[in-house]
Write an enzyme that holds these catalytic residues in place. Structure first.
Site, PDB file in Angstrom:
ATOM      1  N   ARG A  35       0.829  -1.210   0.000  1.00  0.00           N
ATOM      2  CA  ARG A  35       0.000   0.000   0.000  1.00  0.00           C
ATOM      3  C   ARG A  35       0.862   1.258   0.000  1.00  0.00           C
ATOM      4  NH1 ARG A  35      -5.365  -1.254   0.533  1.00  0.00           N
ATOM      5  NH2 ARG A  35      -5.779  -3.307   1.425  1.00  0.00           N
ATOM      6  N   ASP A  36       0.399   2.269  -0.749  1.00  0.00           N
ATOM      7  CA  ASP A  36       1.100   3.548  -0.788  1.00  0.00           C
ATOM      8  C   ASP A  36       0.987   4.228   0.583  1.00  0.00           C
ATOM      9  OD1 ASP A  36       1.982   5.607  -3.340  1.00  0.00           O
ATOM     10  OD2 ASP A  36       1.555   6.530  -1.391  1.00  0.00           O
TER      11      ASP A  36
ATOM     12  N   ASN B 298       4.266   6.948 -13.428  1.00  0.00           N
ATOM     13  CA  ASN B 298       4.921   8.231 -13.655  1.00  0.00           C
ATOM     14  C   ASN B 298       6.353   7.959 -14.098  1.00  0.00           C
ATOM     15  OD1 ASN B 298       2.656   9.686 -12.802  1.00  0.00           O
ATOM     16  ND2 ASN B 298       3.255   9.516 -10.654  1.00  0.00           N
TER      17      ASN B 298
ATOM     18  N   VAL C 159      10.113   8.680  -6.832  1.00  0.00           N
ATOM     19  CA  VAL C 159      10.955   7.540  -6.453  1.00  0.00           C
ATOM     20  C   VAL C 159      11.453   6.918  -7.750  1.00  0.00           C
ATOM     21  CG1 VAL C 159      11.045   5.311  -5.296  1.00  0.00           C
ATOM     22  CG2 VAL C 159       9.636   7.151  -4.332  1.00  0.00           C
TER      23      VAL C 159
ATOM     24  N   HIS D 283       7.695   1.702 -10.593  1.00  0.00           N
ATOM     25  CA  HIS D 283       6.538   1.270  -9.807  1.00  0.00           C
ATOM     26  C   HIS D 283       5.272   1.640 -10.552  1.00  0.00           C
ATOM     27  CE1 HIS D 283       7.647   5.356  -8.555  1.00  0.00           C
ATOM     28  NE2 HIS D 283       6.339   5.579  -8.365  1.00  0.00           N
ATOM     29  N   MET D 284       4.271   0.802 -10.373  1.00  0.00           N
ATOM     30  CA  MET D 284       2.964   1.075 -10.955  1.00  0.00           C
ATOM     31  C   MET D 284       1.988   1.382  -9.820  1.00  0.00           C
ATOM     32  SD  MET D 284       0.537  -1.369 -13.245  1.00  0.00           S
ATOM     33  CE  MET D 284       1.544  -1.294 -14.720  1.00  0.00           C
ATOM     34  N   HIS D 285       1.342   2.544  -9.916  1.00  0.00           N
ATOM     35  CA  HIS D 285       0.270   2.872  -8.977  1.00  0.00           C
ATOM     36  C   HIS D 285      -0.998   2.157  -9.447  1.00  0.00           C
ATOM     37  CE1 HIS D 285       2.257   6.541  -7.177  1.00  0.00           C
ATOM     38  NE2 HIS D 285       2.908   6.500  -8.335  1.00  0.00           N
TER      39      HIS D 285
HETATM   40  P1  AMP Z   1       5.842   8.659  -7.770  1.00  0.00           P
HETATM   41  O1  AMP Z   1       5.550  10.073  -7.374  1.00  0.00           O
HETATM   42  O2  AMP Z   1       5.096   8.175  -8.961  1.00  0.00           O
HETATM   43  O3  AMP Z   1       7.335   8.403  -7.843  1.00  0.00           O
HETATM   44  O4  AMP Z   1       5.279   7.784  -6.575  1.00  0.00           O
HETATM   45  C1  AMP Z   1       5.989   7.460  -5.430  1.00  0.00           C
HETATM   46  C2  AMP Z   1       4.988   6.992  -4.426  1.00  0.00           C
HETATM   47  O5  AMP Z   1       5.667   6.277  -3.422  1.00  0.00           O
HETATM   48  C3  AMP Z   1       4.223   8.112  -3.729  1.00  0.00           C
HETATM   49  O6  AMP Z   1       2.835   7.934  -3.967  1.00  0.00           O
HETATM   50  C4  AMP Z   1       4.582   7.931  -2.260  1.00  0.00           C
HETATM   51  O7  AMP Z   1       3.493   8.199  -1.410  1.00  0.00           O
HETATM   52  C5  AMP Z   1       5.009   6.489  -2.211  1.00  0.00           C
HETATM   53  N1  AMP Z   1       5.953   6.128  -1.159  1.00  0.00           N
HETATM   54  C6  AMP Z   1       7.128   6.733  -0.867  1.00  0.00           C
HETATM   55  N2  AMP Z   1       7.753   6.096   0.143  1.00  0.00           N
HETATM   56  C7  AMP Z   1       6.951   5.058   0.488  1.00  0.00           C
HETATM   57  C8  AMP Z   1       7.035   4.031   1.472  1.00  0.00           C
HETATM   58  N3  AMP Z   1       8.068   3.938   2.313  1.00  0.00           N
HETATM   59  N4  AMP Z   1       6.026   3.130   1.548  1.00  0.00           N
HETATM   60  C9  AMP Z   1       4.958   3.224   0.702  1.00  0.00           C
HETATM   61  N5  AMP Z   1       4.832   4.165  -0.233  1.00  0.00           N
HETATM   62  C10 AMP Z   1       5.802   5.079  -0.349  1.00  0.00           C
END
Ligand code: AMP
Length: 114
Positions: free
Chosen positions: A29-30, A85, A94, A98-100
């Site tokens: 989970r995010d 993204n 990050v 990763h896929m949301h």
């Molecule tokens: P992006 O902006 O597409 O790179 O998405 C990165 C996502 O990672 C964001 O939605 C953050 O909330 C999520 N995120 C960052 N660190 C963590 C973590 N330790 N555990 C879960 N989600 C994270």
């Protein structure tokens, strides 16, 4: 990569609850959910983004993870959105592929959130 947060989560160095795991990917989970269901599908190997030489087997595992997670969270039926993204201008913060996976409420019709 030693300083990558998603490498550490995906490889168990930072404990996390996985909704799905196989030999190539995990799903968790995010931290900052943008919808009632907001899960990240993350490869165990480090790839910066979707076009960073990602093996076909890893992409297939990501698809299996999405299918499993959406079934498990009940959004397979109602509908969901997958977002990758790619690069800073697209909002990638990050730099580990990763896929949301988002769902559980109406998400709007636009491709680009306002
Ligand atoms: P992006 O902006 O597409 O790179 O998405 C990165 C996502 O990672 C964001 O939605 C953050 O909330 C999520 N995120 C960052 N660190 C963590 C973590 N330790 N555990 C879960 N989600 C994270």
């Amino acid at each position: 990569m030693s300083d990558c947060i998603f490498c550490k989560i995906a490889n168990g160095e930072i404990p996390s609850e996985f909704l799905y795991e196989d030999e190539r990917v995990v799903a968790f989970r995010d931290l900052n959910p943008q919808a009632p269901v907001h899960v990240l599908v993350v490869p165990k190997d480090h790839h910066e983004n979707f076009v960073d030489d990602v093996p076909a087997e890893t992409l297939a595992s990501m698809e299996r993870a999405v299918a499993a997670v959406t079934r498990e969270t009940g959004i397979a039926e109602t509908g969901f959105r997958c977002i990758m993204n790619t690069g800073a201008a697209a909002g990638q913060t990050v730099m580990h592929l990763h896929m949301h996976v988002l769902g559980g409420a109406p998400l709007g019709e636009g491709l680009i959130p306002s």
